[in-house]
Write a protein that holds these residues in place. Sequence first.
Motif, PDB file in Angstrom:
ATOM      1  N   GLY A 162      46.714  40.760  40.247  1.00 37.48           N
ATOM      2  CA  GLY A 162      46.048  39.757  39.439  1.00 37.48           C
ATOM      3  C   GLY A 162      44.560  39.988  39.367  1.00 37.48           C
ATOM      4  O   GLY A 162      44.091  41.131  39.419  1.00 37.48           O
ATOM      5  N   ARG A 163      43.812  38.874  39.292  1.00 39.67           N
ATOM      6  CA  ARG A 163      42.378  38.975  39.067  1.00 39.67           C
ATOM      7  C   ARG A 163      41.660  37.832  39.761  1.00 39.67           C
ATOM      8  O   ARG A 163      42.139  36.705  39.799  1.00 39.67           O
ATOM      9  CB  ARG A 163      42.095  38.931  37.564  1.00 39.67           C
ATOM     10  CG  ARG A 163      40.626  38.997  37.202  1.00 39.67           C
ATOM     11  CD  ARG A 163      40.452  39.361  35.743  1.00 39.67           C
ATOM     12  NE  ARG A 163      41.041  40.640  35.419  1.00 39.67           N
ATOM     13  CZ  ARG A 163      40.474  41.818  35.686  1.00 39.67           C
ATOM     14  NH1 ARG A 163      39.308  41.869  36.273  1.00 39.67           N
ATOM     15  NH2 ARG A 163      41.076  42.928  35.350  1.00 39.67           N
ATOM     16  N   TRP A 164      40.492  38.172  40.338  1.00 43.35           N
ATOM     17  CA  TRP A 164      39.591  37.181  40.905  1.00 43.35           C
ATOM     18  C   TRP A 164      38.440  36.990  39.934  1.00 43.35           C
ATOM     19  O   TRP A 164      37.765  37.949  39.569  1.00 43.35           O
ATOM     20  CB  TRP A 164      39.074  37.656  42.265  1.00 43.35           C
ATOM     21  CG  TRP A 164      37.874  36.915  42.773  1.00 43.35           C
ATOM     22  CD1 TRP A 164      36.613  37.421  42.935  1.00 43.35           C
ATOM     23  CD2 TRP A 164      37.808  35.550  43.184  1.00 43.35           C
ATOM     24  NE1 TRP A 164      35.769  36.450  43.422  1.00 43.35           N
ATOM     25  CE2 TRP A 164      36.475  35.287  43.582  1.00 43.35           C
ATOM     26  CE3 TRP A 164      38.738  34.515  43.243  1.00 43.35           C
ATOM     27  CZ2 TRP A 164      36.065  34.043  44.048  1.00 43.35           C
ATOM     28  CZ3 TRP A 164      38.325  33.275  43.704  1.00 43.35           C
ATOM     29  CH2 TRP A 164      37.004  33.050  44.101  1.00 43.35           C
ATOM     30  N   GLU A 165      38.235  35.748  39.484  1.00 45.27           N
ATOM     31  CA  GLU A 165      37.135  35.420  38.570  1.00 45.27           C
ATOM     32  C   GLU A 165      36.010  34.822  39.402  1.00 45.27           C
ATOM     33  O   GLU A 165      36.088  33.657  39.828  1.00 45.27           O
ATOM     34  CB  GLU A 165      37.592  34.429  37.503  1.00 45.27           C
ATOM     35  CG  GLU A 165      38.628  34.985  36.548  1.00 45.27           C
ATOM     36  CD  GLU A 165      39.057  33.962  35.510  1.00 45.27           C
ATOM     37  OE1 GLU A 165      38.519  32.833  35.512  1.00 45.27           O
ATOM     38  OE2 GLU A 165      39.931  34.298  34.707  1.00 45.27           O
ATOM     39  N   GLN A 166      34.977  35.611  39.635  1.00 48.42           N
ATOM     40  CA  GLN A 166      33.884  35.188  40.499  1.00 48.42           C
ATOM     41  C   GLN A 166      33.150  33.963  39.946  1.00 48.42           C
ATOM     42  O   GLN A 166      32.891  33.009  40.679  1.00 48.42           O
ATOM     43  CB  GLN A 166      32.896  36.351  40.698  1.00 48.42           C
ATOM     44  CG  GLN A 166      31.691  36.003  41.537  1.00 48.42           C
ATOM     45  CD  GLN A 166      32.033  35.646  42.964  1.00 48.42           C
ATOM     46  OE1 GLN A 166      32.942  36.202  43.547  1.00 48.42           O
ATOM     47  NE2 GLN A 166      31.304  34.692  43.530  1.00 48.42           N
ATOM     48  N   ALA A 167      32.832  33.974  38.674  1.00 51.02           N
ATOM     49  CA  ALA A 167      32.053  32.872  38.100  1.00 51.02           C
ATOM     50  C   ALA A 167      32.799  31.548  38.195  1.00 51.02           C
ATOM     51  O   ALA A 167      32.209  30.511  38.500  1.00 51.02           O
ATOM     52  CB  ALA A 167      31.692  33.182  36.645  1.00 51.02           C
ATOM     53  N   ALA A 168      34.102  31.575  37.944  1.00 48.05           N
ATOM     54  CA  ALA A 168      34.909  30.348  37.979  1.00 48.05           C
ATOM     55  C   ALA A 168      35.478  30.069  39.358  1.00 48.05           C
ATOM     56  O   ALA A 168      36.072  29.013  39.567  1.00 48.05           O
ATOM     57  CB  ALA A 168      36.045  30.441  36.960  1.00 48.05           C
TER      58      ALA A 168
END
Length: 199
Positions: A162-168
Amino acid sequence: HRYQQRQPPAANQIPPWVDFPFPNALAEGANNIIVGNGWLGLLRIERVFGNRFNGTLYGQPMEGEWNPGTRAIHFTRFLGPGYEQRYTGVLELDPAARSLTGRMTGSFQEIHDGATGQSSYDWRAVPRLLVDGNGWQTELRLHRIDGDGSVAGEMYGDAVNGRWEQAAQRLHLTRRSADPNYAQEWTGRRTDGLTFAGD
């Protein structure tokens, strides 16, 4: 002919490692999930020699040491010429079981050209995250968090990516099973430390 006498360490200096339920956070090959100042990443232990260790932190070289008597831990992340971060903390102990929990907490400071910055930032690391999905409990172990935010690991015995969204501060995971027609999509927002909530 090469024998040299060495006094063994005192009994209270030997760490009470246990294999279950907490992995050894400082064992060679350990991947600890870390969050420091809101940044999610991996603290990888590649080599252990006595009380010293090295590896990578957020993908950059790292080296450190720990004290078995006090459980204090110190390590440095090397980001580039004249730029590093120094982490101090403690390995947490379960007083009832008298064993290390695998969790680490502390703070870090940035050093630029030998000058230590005024600010200090909290950090926390764990070997894995406990997961409760619709009443089914397991653990999430992450094996990779890349600079672009892509992640990979395992959960419920299946591979996840998956993906880690740093800003959110949001983590998206896809769990794939042996059935090619079945998959699960997980989304969790980081609420505090290494705690996530979502669906």
